[in-house]
Design an enzyme around this catalytic site. Structure first.
Site, short mmCIF file in Angstrom:
data_model
loop_
_atom_site.label_atom_id
_atom_site.label_comp_id
_atom_site.label_asym_id
_atom_site.label_seq_id
_atom_site.Cartn_x
_atom_site.Cartn_y
_atom_site.Cartn_z
N CYS A 116 0.86 -1.18 0.00
CA CYS A 116 0.00 0.00 0.00
C CYS A 116 0.90 1.24 0.00
CB CYS A 116 -0.92 0.09 1.20
SG CYS A 116 -1.92 -1.38 1.45
N ARG A 174 3.12 -0.46 -5.24
CA ARG A 174 2.93 -0.95 -3.87
C ARG A 174 1.62 -1.68 -3.70
NH1 ARG A 174 5.27 1.47 0.64
NH2 ARG A 174 7.28 2.32 0.10
N TRP A 234 -2.98 -2.88 -1.31
CA TRP A 234 -2.69 -4.30 -1.49
C TRP A 234 -3.28 -4.97 -0.25
CZ3 TRP A 234 -0.18 -8.22 1.16
CH2 TRP A 234 0.07 -9.38 0.42
N ASN A 250 -0.62 2.22 5.72
CA ASN A 250 0.25 1.21 5.13
C ASN A 250 0.85 0.43 6.28
OD1 ASN A 250 2.29 -0.24 3.83
ND2 ASN A 250 3.67 1.51 3.76
N GLY A 251 0.67 -0.91 6.26
CA GLY A 251 1.20 -1.73 7.35
C GLY A 251 0.14 -2.71 7.82
N GLU A 289 14.99 -19.24 -9.17
CA GLU A 289 14.59 -17.94 -9.70
C GLU A 289 13.78 -18.10 -11.00
OE1 GLU A 289 14.26 -15.04 -8.86
OE2 GLU A 289 14.42 -13.74 -10.61
N LYS A 346 9.98 -16.74 -11.44
CA LYS A 346 9.55 -15.82 -12.50
C LYS A 346 8.35 -16.41 -13.23
CE LYS A 346 11.08 -12.93 -11.59
NZ LYS A 346 12.07 -12.59 -10.63
N GLU A 377 5.13 -16.40 -10.99
CA GLU A 377 4.64 -15.04 -10.71
C GLU A 377 3.81 -14.47 -11.85
OE1 GLU A 377 7.38 -12.00 -8.43
OE2 GLU A 377 8.51 -13.08 -9.94
N HIS A 403 15.11 -37.92 -5.43
CA HIS A 403 14.66 -38.12 -4.05
C HIS A 403 13.19 -37.75 -3.88
CE1 HIS A 403 18.68 -39.11 -2.79
NE2 HIS A 403 19.11 -38.08 -3.50
N LYS A 432 4.83 -4.73 -5.78
CA LYS A 432 6.27 -4.64 -6.00
C LYS A 432 7.04 -4.58 -4.68
CE LYS A 432 9.90 -4.01 -8.55
NZ LYS A 432 10.38 -5.28 -9.12
C1 F6R Z 1 10.14 -11.54 -7.48
C2 F6R Z 1 10.22 -10.36 -6.64
C3 F6R Z 1 10.17 -10.54 -5.17
C4 F6R Z 1 11.19 -9.60 -4.49
C5 F6R Z 1 11.03 -9.68 -2.97
C6 F6R Z 1 12.05 -8.82 -2.26
O1 F6R Z 1 10.18 -11.23 -8.83
O2 F6R Z 1 10.30 -9.27 -7.12
O3 F6R Z 1 10.37 -11.85 -4.79
O4 F6R Z 1 12.47 -9.98 -4.88
O5 F6R Z 1 9.75 -9.24 -2.62
O6 F6R Z 1 11.93 -7.49 -2.61
P1 F6R Z 1 13.09 -6.47 -2.35
O7 F6R Z 1 14.22 -6.85 -3.22
O8 F6R Z 1 12.50 -5.13 -2.73
O9 F6R Z 1 13.43 -6.55 -0.90
#
Ligand code: F6R
Length: 607
Positions: free
Chosen positions: A2, A27, A74, A98-99, A480, A484, A487, A503, A602
């Site tokens: 948020c 956010r 969010w 926010n929180g 990773e 990706k 997500e 395993h 994000k």
């Molecule tokens: C995945 C992604 C998240 C961030 C995670 C940490 O694509 O973006 O997994 O990597 O939320 O975020 P930061 O790097 O901002 O602490």
């Protein structure tokens, strides 16, 4: 998650608030709202879904108040719908939050017993009720906020608007970021400097426990006792233009293509190609001779960057490494050691769990180093040593360029550690530095594989599941790649250490199952090939991502993607790109929302 915006000025507040909300949409984007005072009365517009829905609402039903607060949400408590969207209003007070208010259930019960009528499912509504309760007792707005704050457990950044008070916004912070911006006869509140960038570059950040009393004439900072505090403004480097996609359809693919440039720029601040040495900023006063252990803590993609760095610290510096997901770190009984360097990795510098872990380590006397992309972020400010990544603003929710810039920075740090500790000779260091200097070139050549990756993506898009596997640094890369994919395509994907497949997970394999094998022709190549053949023997559809050397040795894969041959240290940075493109093209085939995938935000500023 948020965001928070506040505006108090001479002209209508809705337009600048909306503009700031656009910058904060990273956010949260499940609903948004604005409250202003129209002839002294609280008036709200809220809409579920993306910000454009609120914009349409405001076109039909404009607001013309000169003071206001806004919020992109969010959801943590309560489904995303208009009713749960902020600002929340109770009688004459409106709040954006926010929180998370952790004791909201108890407070709700208590307030209900006292006659409060709740209309949302959110934790945030209790804040408006608590302040309203104080107003009803006859408190002035600022005192009402100050009296309510000690009742709140958890993390918050807040902004309040009060009916009949056309020249007052009250802000408060504990655990979640909040900044105030200074204008000419105008003042602003925002979750970060970027939100306020078109309005001002003069910013003060609130510290935990601060209350900000904002009027058109200026700002007064108070502590919990009501004493005045000094929080002098500083000039920020927040970009004043909204970052554009350029010729690209999505921010994510633009950011994938940014990588040769931004990784090059990030490396340029840590390597000296002429002397073949790593230059860690002198101000950091970092000498790894005094360090016997490294701990790395982060979340999500940043955590995977840390996992890769573990291999580098062990291999190039002989340093033992502990690595933790930030949401676990604080709740383990970590044995702290004064010779440990505690490293925190974060794009945003605001991730609640990583930030809390950083504070936790700092309070226990650890030397704290952060690798952060947003320079004015809370983590950047809270760290004793801060190594910036120069990825620039990352808008796509799925992290791409921030990841490879984190890897570039961590690789340099591991080499510096190896040199300081006498594990690497000057010749070794120079060889590694030269290899890193070539990363932008390897990346540019990897991007040329995009048409072939687009074809492979059709195959992945036809499946409900996918598996990624690799050994050594290719194992975190597999994690990773799977992250990706899930997500942005919502396909269930898992990353596995290639040797671990037999395993358990190999039971999943049949001819419908795509398995992405990450295996450059390095020292673990042959072993990974054996694991790939175990999959092929069970009719799994393997997509081998390798280099020319690997491609010449491998046989039997359903499909093979061959990158240039490159030194081992740089492979994770370069092999990340085809994985990002594979997820991106699969999302294009499926038509999902690439830049703002469902349920995500994000910056994760709640625990
Ligand atoms: C995945 C992604 C998240 C961030 C995670 C940490 O694509 O973006 O997994 O990597 O939320 O975020 P930061 O790097 O901002 O602490």
């Amino acid at each position: 998650m948020c965001g928070i915006v506040g505006f108090i000025g001479r002209g209508p507040a809705a337009a600048p608030i909306l503009d700031a909300l656009r910058r904060l949409e990273y956010r949260g984007y499940d609903s948004a709202g604005i409250a202003t005072l129209e002839r002294g009365l609280l008036t709200r517009r809220r809409a579920v879904g993306k910000l454009k829905n609120l914009e349409s609402r405001l076109t039909c039903e404009p607001l013309d108040g000169r003071i206001g607060i806004g919020h992109p949400r969010w959801a943590t408590h309560g489904r995303p719908n208009e009713n749960n969207a902020h600002p929340h209003a109770v009688d004459g007070v409106a709040v954006v939050h926010n929180g998370i208010i952790e004791n909201h259930r108890e407070l709700r019960k208590e307030l209900k017993l006292a006659g409060a009528r709740f209309v949302t499912d959110t934790d945030s509504e209790v804040i408006a009720h608590l302040v309203n309760q104080q107003l009803k007792k006859g408190c002035e707005p600022i005192d009402a906020v100050r009296a309510a704050l000690p009742r709140l457990e958890g993390a918050f950044a807040l902004a309040f608007l009060f009916e009949g008070h056309e020249n007052l916004i009250v802000g408060a912070r504990k655990g979640s970021p909040l900044a105030v911006g200074y204008g000419q006869g105008e003042m602003y509140l925002g979750s970060d400097a970027i939100a306020l960038a078109p309005l001002t570059d003069m910013i003060s950040y609130l510290e935990d426990g601060d209350v900000a009393v904002v009027t058109r004439q200026g700002i007064d900072f108070l502590n919990s006792k009501g004493e005045h505090l000094r929080r002098p403004p500083a000039k920020t480097a927040g970009s004043s233009v909204l970052v554009q996609k350029g010729k690209h359809e999505h921010f994510m693919v633009k950011e994938i293509y940014d990588q040769p440039k931004v990784v090059g720029e990030t490396l340029a601040q840590y390597i000296d190609i002429v002397s073949g040495t790593i230059k860690v900023p002198k101000a950091a006063k970092l000498n790894f001779r005094d360090i016997n252990r490294v701990s790395i803590t982060a979340c999500g993609t940043a955590f995977y960057a840390g996992l890769i760095a573990r291999y580098w610290f062990e291999r190039y510096a002989g340093l033992p490494v502990d690595i933790d997901i930030a949401s676990e770190f604080r709740y383990r009984n970590v044995a702290f050691d004064s010779s440990n360097l505690a490293i925190f990795v974060s794009q945003s510098g605001e991730t609640a769990d990583t930030l809390a872990s950083l504070e936790f380590a700092k309070a226990r006397g650890q030397r704290v180093l952060s690798v952060v992309n947003v320079l004015g972020s809370t983590m950047a400010r809270a760290s004793q040593i801060m190594l910036p990544t120069l990825a620039g603003p990352e808008i796509g929710v799925a992290s791409t360029k921030a990841f490879t810039c984190q890897l570039a920075t961590l690789a340099c740090l591991a080499i510096a550690a190896g040199r300081d500790r006498g594990v690497l000779s000057a010749e070794d260091e120079a060889l590694l530095v030269r290899a890193l200097a070539d990363v932008p070139r390897y990346m540019t050549s990897a991007l040329e594989l995009e048409p072939k990756i687009g074809e492979l993506a059709r195959n992945i898009a036809a499946s409900r599941n996918a598996l990624f596997m690799g050994r050594g640094t290719n194992y975190p890369l597999a994690l990773e790649g799977a992250l990706k994919l899930k997500e942005i395509t919502y396909i269930h994907a898992e990353g596995y250490a290639a040797g671990e497949l037999k395993h358990g997970p190999i039971a999943l394999i049949d001819k419908e199952f795509p398995v992405v094998v990450i295996a450059p022709g390095d020292s673990s190549f042959e072993k990974t090939m054996s694991n790939m053949h175990e999959v092929i023997a069970r009719e799994g559809r393997t997509i081998l991502i390798t280099d020319h050397k690997g491609a010449s040795l491998a046989a039997g894969s359903w499909s093979t993607l061959a990158l240039q041959d490159m030194p081992t240290i740089v492979a994770p940075l370069v092999f990340a790109l085809p994985l990002q493109l594979l997820a991106y093209h699969t999302a294009l085939v499926l038509g999902t929302d690439v830049d703002q995938p469902r349920n995500l935000a994000k910056s994760v500023t709640v625990e």
